[in-house]
Design an enzyme around this catalytic site. Sequence first.
Site, PDB file in Angstrom:
ATOM      1  CB  SER A 177      29.695  34.697 -17.438  1.00  0.00           C
ATOM      2  OG  SER A 177      30.203  34.863 -16.121  1.00  0.00           O
ATOM      3  CG  HIS A 198      29.835  33.106 -21.271  1.00  0.00           C
ATOM      4  ND1 HIS A 198      28.607  32.482 -21.207  1.00  0.00           N
ATOM      5  CD2 HIS A 198      30.451  32.833 -20.092  1.00  0.00           C
ATOM      6  CE1 HIS A 198      28.479  31.869 -20.044  1.00  0.00           C
ATOM      7  NE2 HIS A 198      29.583  32.067 -19.353  1.00  0.00           N
ATOM      8  CE  LYS A 232      30.281  28.928 -19.972  1.00  0.00           C
ATOM      9  NZ  LYS A 232      31.304  28.036 -19.426  1.00  0.00           N
TER      10      LYS A 232
END
Length: 397
Positions: free
Chosen positions: A186, A214, A244
Site C-alpha cells: 500500500s 489494494h 476500498k
Amino acid sequence: MTSSTLHDFLEPNLKALREQGLYNEIDSLQGPNGAEIEINGKQLINLSSNNYLGFSNDARLKKSCVEATEEFGVGAGAVRTINGTMTIHDELEKRIAEFKHTEAAIAFQSGFNCNMGAISAVMTKKDAIISDELNHASIIDGCRLSGAKVIRARHQDMDHLRELAKQATESGEYEKVMYISDGVFSMDGDVAKIPEIVEIAQEFGLITYIDDAHGSGVMGGGAGTVKHFGLSDKIDFQIGTLSKAIGVVGGYVAGSRELIDWLKVRARPFLFSTSLTPGSAAACITAFDLMEKEPGTINKLWENGTYLKTGLKELGFDIGHSETPITPCIIGDENLTQKFSRRLLEEGVYAKSIVFPTVPKGTGRVRNMPTAAHTKEMLDQVLAIYEKVGKELGVIS
C-alpha cells in the site's frame, strides 16, 4: 479529568510527535469522499481516497443499500453464529467466492479483522510465520496474536524467502510454516511475486496467505493479484477488503470450503462481533456485479494511474517502483513531507503525507491515489500544482 500519571505520559509524547513531523492531523469531509472533496469550505481534488472505482458514491450501490435496509433493518442485531446471519450475508459470501474463483468465502466487519482472525485461527505458538518486512500493520498484529514465531523476510527477496523456508521447515521446530505477503503493497504500489511465492511454497510445504486489500477491484479484472497471475487454486488464504475498490465497508477471506468452515468456528472477530449491516452487504454485491458488467471502470482507473505516474516522473519526482495506480512521491525528511502536503492542500490538492511509523524513518512521502472518477483535466491541474510546490520547496529543480 485526566489523571496526572496519564497526563505526564501523553503531554510530552504528543509534543515530541508534533516537533518531529509525525503527528497526523485528521480532517473532516463536508460531504462524500469522491474525486473532489470539501474540507473547511474549500473544494479540493482528492488524491487520498481508496475509493478506486468511485463506487462509494455510485447511485446503484446507494439504491441497493437503501432497499436492503428497508427489508432487513439497519443492523443485523447479533453475531453471525447466533442469529446475525441473514440471507443477504449468505448471498454476499457466495458472490465473493464466485468472483475470486474459490470454493467459499467468509465476510468480516473489516479487513483488519480478517487478518486478526484468520491468522490466529490457524497458526499457534507451535508454528512459524515468514512475513514480508513491509506487510500491513494488521498482518503484523495478526501474527503477534497467533503466538507463532514470526520470521521477517526481506521485502520481495525470493532468495531470502527460499533460505528462510528451508531453515524453518527443516529445523523440526515447527508444526506448520506459513508465508504471508501483501498482494499490492500500500505504501509503494509494488506487486507480490505470486508465481515465485507459489513455487517456493510448494517446494517446502508452506501455507500461503496473500492480503490483497489494494489488489481487490484493481488487479486481475478486479478479482485481485492472485487471479492476475492465474493462481487462484494455489494460494490458501486470499484476503480482501470491501472498503476500498468495492467502496463500502468490511473484509473477506476466500479459499477452500474446508478453510472457511474452520474460520466460521474459530476466527474470533467473526465469532464475537456483530455482522456487517444488511445495507452494506447488499451494496457490496452490487459492486461485484458492476465490476463484471462494466470492466471499463477498472480500465479507466489504470489509465488515470498511468497518466499521473508519467506526469510526475517527467517533472522529476521520485515515484519509487509502483506497478499499480498507487503513486508515492517520496520526499524523505518527515517535516518537509508534512510541509509539502500542506502546500498542496493550500493550492487545491488533497494528498496526505505518510511518515513513520507507517513507513520507515527518512522515507516520508505523499501518497497519491488516482481513481476512475478523476478526469484528465483534474489530473492536469494536479500536475501543475505539484510542479509549483515541488520547485518552491526544492524537491524538484
